[in-house]
Design a protein around this motif. Structure first.
Motif, short mmCIF file in Angstrom:
data_model
loop_
_atom_site.label_atom_id
_atom_site.label_comp_id
_atom_site.label_asym_id
_atom_site.label_seq_id
_atom_site.Cartn_x
_atom_site.Cartn_y
_atom_site.Cartn_z
N PHE A 7 0.94 -6.82 4.95
CA PHE A 7 1.19 -5.47 4.36
C PHE A 7 2.77 -4.80 4.74
CE2 PHE A 7 -3.02 -5.83 5.85
CZ PHE A 7 -3.79 -5.12 4.70
N ILE A 57 0.38 -1.31 0.04
CA ILE A 57 0.23 -0.31 0.18
C ILE A 57 1.11 1.64 -0.58
CG2 ILE A 57 -2.27 1.11 1.12
CD1 ILE A 57 -2.60 -1.21 2.12
N GLU A 73 -8.64 1.01 3.05
CA GLU A 73 -7.57 -0.09 2.05
C GLU A 73 -7.01 -0.85 2.79
OE1 GLU A 73 -5.34 0.59 -0.78
OE2 GLU A 73 -6.82 1.47 -1.22
N VAL A 77 -2.03 5.68 -3.74
CA VAL A 77 -3.75 6.12 -3.87
C VAL A 77 -4.18 7.42 -4.57
CG1 VAL A 77 -5.81 5.54 -2.28
CG2 VAL A 77 -3.87 4.06 -2.37
N THR A 110 0.33 5.26 -0.46
CA THR A 110 -0.50 6.54 0.02
C THR A 110 0.24 6.77 -1.06
OG1 THR A 110 0.83 7.19 1.79
CG2 THR A 110 -1.46 6.32 2.43
#
Ligand code: B4P
Length: 193
Positions: free
Chosen positions: A82, A30, A72, A35, A32
């Motif tokens: 993660f 992930i 998320e 995104v 940020t």
């Protein structure tokens, strides 16, 4: 389950290295920044909001970023773990992350920083700016603003995670493969503890 934060200044290679290790450990990556950029290019409300800050080299406000990260993480559960790239970037984000993970019965195992001198970072980002189309890579002023945001808001996280005995730092200068080996060495040694 393995949860790793890749930490470092803007352009230190967090995204590059996270993408290289996610498959090795079967982790969900992930970013940020990614995104936010996806939302910006799709013209969503979140994207339009984030763009106002990102284009100036400023951090997106905590409230927006924390809510986005929470949704998320939840959207990928259950999973093997993660790799968080670019989050947390403030103490409030780190505290919120800890609370969220406790509620999900999870924890951060490792925080690994990529250490790169500012001179290299500025060159890398200006170089990327020639082709990325990213507004925040376009001038030395914006890059300096991002480095200033790091010093003021993100650097205090080093002590936060040192206090939790989770913080490690590696030399982030060198070939992608060499840096990847340094990263994997730390993850493997901690996984086998
Ligand atoms: P990010 O998307 O996180 O971007 P970054 O810090 O620029 O990049 P990164 O460290 O991942 O470097 P990369 O691998 O791309 O953030 C952008 C903006 O989003 C922030 O300024 C902020 O506005 C917002 N944002 C994101 N997260 C937020 C949060 N939690 N809270 C608030 N706001 C948030 O590498 C950079 C370049 O170097 C690339 O061109 C790469 O090819 C090159 N490179 C990588 N490794 C190299 C090496 N070893 N040698 C030479 N070049 C290398």
């Amino acid at each position: 389950m393995l949860n790793v934060i890749i930490f470092g200044k803007p352009g230190s290679g967090k995204g590059t290295q996270a993408a290289m290790i996610k498959d090795k450990y079967g982790l969900i990556h992930i970013s940020t920044g990614d995104v936010f950029r996806k939302n910006t290019s799709e013209g969503t409300e979140l994207g339009n909001l984030a763009k106002q800050y990102m284009s100036k080299g400023e951090l997106v406000p905590d409230k927006i970023t924390i809510a986005m990260l929470e949704s998320e993480i939840k959207s990928f559960m259950p999973c093997n773990g993660f790799i968080l790239d670019g989050f947390p970037r403030t103490i409030l984000q780190a505290e919120s992350l800890d609370k969220l993970l406790v509620n999900l019965n999870l924890k951060i195992d490792l925080v690994i920083a990529l250490d790169v001198p500012n001179k290299n970072l500025i060159n890398r980002l200006l170089e990327r700016g020639k082709t990325s189309g990213r507004a925040d890579d376009q001038s030395k002023e914006k890059i300096n603003k991002r480095l200033e945001e790091y010093d003021n808001k993100t650097k205090p996280l080093i002590i936060f995670y040192e206090n939790q005995k989770k913080f490690y730092s590696i030399d982030g200068v060198g070939s992608l493969t060499d840096i990847n080996i340094r990263l994997v060495d730390i993850i493997d040694s901690k996984c086998n503890d």
